[in-house]
Design an enzyme around this catalytic site. Structure first.
Site, PDB file in Angstrom:
ATOM      1  N   LEU A  94       8.708  -2.679   3.073  1.00  0.00           N
ATOM      2  CA  LEU A  94       8.368  -4.092   3.261  1.00  0.00           C
ATOM      3  C   LEU A  94       7.606  -4.302   4.556  1.00  0.00           C
ATOM      4  O   LEU A  94       7.776  -3.542   5.508  1.00  0.00           O
ATOM      5  CB  LEU A  94       9.654  -4.922   3.352  1.00  0.00           C
ATOM      6  CG  LEU A  94      10.446  -5.189   2.082  1.00  0.00           C
ATOM      7  CD1 LEU A  94      11.774  -5.846   2.461  1.00  0.00           C
ATOM      8  CD2 LEU A  94       9.661  -6.082   1.131  1.00  0.00           C
ATOM      9  N   ARG A 127      -8.062  -7.874   5.243  1.00  0.00           N
ATOM     10  CA  ARG A 127      -7.585  -7.896   6.631  1.00  0.00           C
ATOM     11  C   ARG A 127      -8.743  -7.360   7.466  1.00  0.00           C
ATOM     12  O   ARG A 127      -8.798  -6.150   7.751  1.00  0.00           O
ATOM     13  CB  ARG A 127      -6.360  -6.995   6.813  1.00  0.00           C
ATOM     14  CG  ARG A 127      -5.098  -7.517   6.174  1.00  0.00           C
ATOM     15  CD  ARG A 127      -3.904  -6.660   6.550  1.00  0.00           C
ATOM     16  NE  ARG A 127      -2.745  -6.948   5.734  1.00  0.00           N
ATOM     17  CZ  ARG A 127      -1.639  -6.221   5.701  1.00  0.00           C
ATOM     18  NH1 ARG A 127      -1.552  -5.149   6.474  1.00  0.00           N
ATOM     19  NH2 ARG A 127      -0.625  -6.545   4.942  1.00  0.00           N
ATOM     20  N   GLU A 157       0.814  -1.228   0.000  1.00  0.00           N
ATOM     21  CA  GLU A 157       0.000   0.000   0.000  1.00  0.00           C
ATOM     22  C   GLU A 157       0.845   1.275   0.000  1.00  0.00           C
ATOM     23  O   GLU A 157       0.596   2.189  -0.777  1.00  0.00           O
ATOM     24  CB  GLU A 157      -0.976  -0.014   1.181  1.00  0.00           C
ATOM     25  CG  GLU A 157      -2.013  -1.120   1.122  1.00  0.00           C
ATOM     26  CD  GLU A 157      -2.909  -1.047  -0.106  1.00  0.00           C
ATOM     27  OE1 GLU A 157      -3.133   0.055  -0.632  1.00  0.00           O
ATOM     28  OE2 GLU A 157      -3.375  -2.119  -0.552  1.00  0.00           O
ATOM     29  N   ARG A 189       7.836 -10.432  -6.959  1.00  0.00           N
ATOM     30  CA  ARG A 189       6.988 -10.784  -8.113  1.00  0.00           C
ATOM     31  C   ARG A 189       6.907  -9.603  -9.079  1.00  0.00           C
ATOM     32  O   ARG A 189       6.995  -8.445  -8.664  1.00  0.00           O
ATOM     33  CB  ARG A 189       5.596 -11.192  -7.647  1.00  0.00           C
ATOM     34  CG  ARG A 189       4.829 -10.100  -6.945  1.00  0.00           C
ATOM     35  CD  ARG A 189       3.591 -10.649  -6.279  1.00  0.00           C
ATOM     36  NE  ARG A 189       2.942  -9.633  -5.475  1.00  0.00           N
ATOM     37  CZ  ARG A 189       1.991  -8.829  -5.892  1.00  0.00           C
ATOM     38  NH1 ARG A 189       1.592  -8.888  -7.154  1.00  0.00           N
ATOM     39  NH2 ARG A 189       1.446  -7.964  -5.078  1.00  0.00           N
ATOM     40  N   TYR A 223       5.152  -6.971  17.622  1.00  0.00           N
ATOM     41  CA  TYR A 223       5.156  -5.997  16.520  1.00  0.00           C
ATOM     42  C   TYR A 223       6.088  -4.800  16.808  1.00  0.00           C
ATOM     43  O   TYR A 223       7.038  -4.558  16.052  1.00  0.00           O
ATOM     44  CB  TYR A 223       3.714  -5.553  16.220  1.00  0.00           C
ATOM     45  CG  TYR A 223       3.577  -4.639  15.038  1.00  0.00           C
ATOM     46  CD1 TYR A 223       3.526  -5.138  13.738  1.00  0.00           C
ATOM     47  CD2 TYR A 223       3.501  -3.254  15.203  1.00  0.00           C
ATOM     48  CE1 TYR A 223       3.402  -4.293  12.646  1.00  0.00           C
ATOM     49  CE2 TYR A 223       3.378  -2.406  14.113  1.00  0.00           C
ATOM     50  CZ  TYR A 223       3.329  -2.932  12.840  1.00  0.00           C
ATOM     51  OH  TYR A 223       3.217  -2.084  11.759  1.00  0.00           O
ATOM     52  N   LYS A 281       9.860  -4.055  15.040  1.00  0.00           N
ATOM     53  CA  LYS A 281      10.102  -2.782  14.336  1.00  0.00           C
ATOM     54  C   LYS A 281      11.277  -2.035  14.974  1.00  0.00           C
ATOM     55  O   LYS A 281      12.132  -1.488  14.284  1.00  0.00           O
ATOM     56  CB  LYS A 281       8.840  -1.900  14.394  1.00  0.00           C
ATOM     57  CG  LYS A 281       7.643  -2.475  13.658  1.00  0.00           C
ATOM     58  CD  LYS A 281       7.889  -2.513  12.191  1.00  0.00           C
ATOM     59  CE  LYS A 281       6.656  -2.857  11.400  1.00  0.00           C
ATOM     60  NZ  LYS A 281       6.949  -3.061   9.977  1.00  0.00           N
TER      61      LYS A 281
HETATM   62  N1  LIG Z   1      -1.151  -1.252   8.332  1.00  0.00           N
HETATM   63  C1  LIG Z   1      -0.930  -0.239   9.127  1.00  0.00           C
HETATM   64  O1  LIG Z   1      -1.869   0.418   9.627  1.00  0.00           O
HETATM   65  C2  LIG Z   1       0.497   0.170   9.453  1.00  0.00           C
HETATM   66  C3  LIG Z   1       0.708   1.158  10.401  1.00  0.00           C
HETATM   67  C4  LIG Z   1       2.007   1.588  10.660  1.00  0.00           C
HETATM   68  C5  LIG Z   1       3.072   1.017   9.986  1.00  0.00           C
HETATM   69  N2  LIG Z   1       2.861   0.021   9.083  1.00  0.00           N
HETATM   70  C6  LIG Z   1       4.034  -0.550   8.404  1.00  0.00           C
HETATM   71  O2  LIG Z   1       4.205   0.133   7.174  1.00  0.00           O
HETATM   72  C7  LIG Z   1       4.905  -0.715   6.254  1.00  0.00           C
HETATM   73  C8  LIG Z   1       4.175  -0.706   4.923  1.00  0.00           C
HETATM   74  O3  LIG Z   1       2.850  -1.163   5.165  1.00  0.00           O
HETATM   75  P1  LIG Z   1       1.881  -1.539   3.968  1.00  0.00           P
HETATM   76  O4  LIG Z   1       0.528  -1.596   4.551  1.00  0.00           O
HETATM   77  O5  LIG Z   1       2.172  -0.675   2.802  1.00  0.00           O
HETATM   78  O6  LIG Z   1       2.374  -3.021   3.658  1.00  0.00           O
HETATM   79  P2  LIG Z   1       1.682  -4.058   2.658  1.00  0.00           P
HETATM   80  O7  LIG Z   1       0.614  -3.420   1.870  1.00  0.00           O
HETATM   81  O8  LIG Z   1       1.354  -5.280   3.458  1.00  0.00           O
HETATM   82  O9  LIG Z   1       2.890  -4.383   1.653  1.00  0.00           O
HETATM   83  C9  LIG Z   1       3.991  -5.062   2.098  1.00  0.00           C
HETATM   84  C10 LIG Z   1       5.040  -5.236   1.020  1.00  0.00           C
HETATM   85  O10 LIG Z   1       5.991  -6.190   1.515  1.00  0.00           O
HETATM   86  C11 LIG Z   1       6.064  -7.269   0.603  1.00  0.00           C
HETATM   87  N3  LIG Z   1       6.189  -8.553   1.291  1.00  0.00           N
HETATM   88  C12 LIG Z   1       5.378  -9.035   2.265  1.00  0.00           C
HETATM   89  N4  LIG Z   1       5.761 -10.281   2.587  1.00  0.00           N
HETATM   90  C13 LIG Z   1       6.815 -10.583   1.789  1.00  0.00           C
HETATM   91  C14 LIG Z   1       7.631 -11.729   1.646  1.00  0.00           C
HETATM   92  N5  LIG Z   1       7.456 -12.832   2.377  1.00  0.00           N
HETATM   93  N6  LIG Z   1       8.624 -11.697   0.744  1.00  0.00           N
HETATM   94  C15 LIG Z   1       8.819 -10.596  -0.009  1.00  0.00           C
HETATM   95  N7  LIG Z   1       8.084  -9.471   0.066  1.00  0.00           N
HETATM   96  C16 LIG Z   1       7.084  -9.475   0.965  1.00  0.00           C
HETATM   97  C17 LIG Z   1       4.763  -7.271  -0.167  1.00  0.00           C
HETATM   98  O11 LIG Z   1       4.951  -7.936  -1.391  1.00  0.00           O
HETATM   99  P3  LIG Z   1       3.751  -8.786  -2.061  1.00  0.00           P
HETATM  100  O12 LIG Z   1       2.832  -7.756  -2.664  1.00  0.00           O
HETATM  101  O13 LIG Z   1       4.431  -9.626  -3.051  1.00  0.00           O
HETATM  102  O14 LIG Z   1       3.077  -9.546  -0.948  1.00  0.00           O
HETATM  103  C18 LIG Z   1       4.489  -5.792  -0.300  1.00  0.00           C
HETATM  104  O15 LIG Z   1       5.217  -5.252  -1.377  1.00  0.00           O
HETATM  105  C19 LIG Z   1       4.972  -2.086   6.903  1.00  0.00           C
HETATM  106  O16 LIG Z   1       6.245  -2.281   7.451  1.00  0.00           O
HETATM  107  C20 LIG Z   1       3.928  -2.013   8.017  1.00  0.00           C
HETATM  108  O17 LIG Z   1       4.267  -2.848   9.116  1.00  0.00           O
HETATM  109  C21 LIG Z   1       1.589  -0.397   8.788  1.00  0.00           C
END
Ligand SMILES: NC(=O)c1ccc[n+]([C@@H]2O[C@H](COP(=O)([O-])OP(=O)(O)OC[C@H]3O[C@@H](n4cnc5c(N)ncnc54)[C@H](OP(=O)(O)O)[C@@H]3O)[C@@H](O)[C@H]2O)c1
Length: 276
Positions: free
Chosen positions: A130, A216, A67, A91, A181, A185
């Site tokens: 990531l 989710r 995202e 990918r 978590y 981090k």
């Molecule tokens: N969700 C929240 O509210 C929130 C809040 C604060 C911080 N964050 C952090 O912000 C960061 C970005 O979040 P996001 O929501 O943009 O993440 P996301 O949409 O889940 O995207 C994660 C990325 O990591 C890659 N990835 C996941 N598992 C993998 C694996 N096993 N091998 C290789 N690549 C992998 C995914 O690739 P694929 O597309 O191939 O799966 C995707 O490109 C994360 O570190 C998250 O913890 C999130």
């Protein structure tokens, strides 16, 4: 009955006061860079972007299918911030829009990242977006992505000559936390800090506001509850993926304060130019 009325009246008022407090509370890690932007003494990031473009820098983005990563990728390509952009992931994605025509995609095995050292060579700036969840990957899988893959990417980037590494971490990151978590981090932040990049920029967003394709349910419900708060008090506890992307781009083109910068949720909004 009277007690119920009191709760119905007092609870929203108390909640609003807490939100107002969160909205106005200063981040402890607010930097002078952000303060300079707030007071208007830092020049407009847009003019800095134009200067930056002339330097013909290259960048890689990890997590470009996620995202935050996909919005960041779109923004850097639309804005032409870098002369070369390499998307590194597991990918390949087929893009139709013209803006992606010069994008390079490198498919790597994150478990054998050292076999892909060449991919990172000579790239000036790295963005790491990531991440996974415990629900999706399990405890060990979560640690593998959010710590091992992140830290190993940092090592490869540093060895390849990356000068400025950006990490999307999370609000509450704390290596000493009891919880998986924030601890993971915090440990990833620490490991990257110890690599001594010329510049390391760490972002700690609150709830990420986006239209997530992946199911989710828990996060979706929480996001729905946070949406009105996000609108009324931007920066209090949430960040949109676009705000995060803009903050990262502005940070890239603005001069650093110190080698390791940490941007908490509100500072991300300021850096993106979305609030004073
Ligand atoms: N969700 C929240 O509210 C929130 C809040 C604060 C911080 N964050 C952090 O912000 C960061 C970005 O979040 P996001 O929501 O943009 O993440 P996301 O949409 O889940 O995207 C994660 C990325 O990591 C890659 N990835 C996941 N598992 C993998 C694996 N096993 N091998 C290789 N690549 C992998 C995914 O690739 P694929 O597309 O191939 O799966 C995707 O490109 C994360 O570190 C998250 O913890 C999130």
């Amino acid at each position: 009955m009277t007690c119920g009325i009191w709760i119905a009246v007092c609870f929203p008022i108390a909640f609003a006061i807490i939100l107002q407090y969160l909205y106005n509370k200063e981040d402890q890690t607010s930097l002078s860079l952000v303060a300079r932007m707030a007071e208007g003494s830092e020049s407009n990031p847009d003019s800095r972007i134009e200067e930056y473009k002339k330097m013909n820098k290259s960048a890689f983005i990890l997590g470009y299918t996620g995202e935050v990563g996909k919005v960041l990728l779109e923004e850097v390509l639309k804005g032409g911030t870098f002369s070369r952009v390499v998307a590194i992931g597991r990918r390949k994605v087929e893009y139709k829009d013209e803006i992606y025509k010069n994008l390079e995609q490198e498919i790597v095995d994150f478990d054998k990242l050292e076999d892909h050292a060449k991919v990172f060579e000579g790239i000036d700036v790295g963005f790491c977006c990531l991440g996974t969840t415990r629900g999706k990957a399990g405890v060990e899988g979560f640690k593998r992505v959010d710590y091992d893959y992140v830290v190993n990417s940092g090592k490869m980037a540093k060895a390849g000559g990356c000068k400025h590494f950006h990490l999307v971490s999370s609000q509450g990151a704390d290596k000493n936390s009891f919880f998986l978590y924030p601890k993971t981090k915090g440990l990833a932040e620490e490991a990257l800090t110890n690599m001594s990049f010329d510049r390391l920029s760490i972002y700690r967003p609150g709830v990420l506001m986006c239209n997530r394709q992946e199911s989710r349910p828990g996060e979706a419900i929480f996001r729905a509850l946070v949406t009105p708060i996000h609108k009324a008090f931007p920066g209090a506890m949430s960040t949109s993926t676009l705000t995060a992307a803009k903050a990262m781009i502005n940070c890239t083109v603005l001069p650093k304060d110190k080698s390791v910068e940490i941007f908490e949720n509100k500072a991300i909004h300021r850096l993106a130019g979305e609030r004073k």
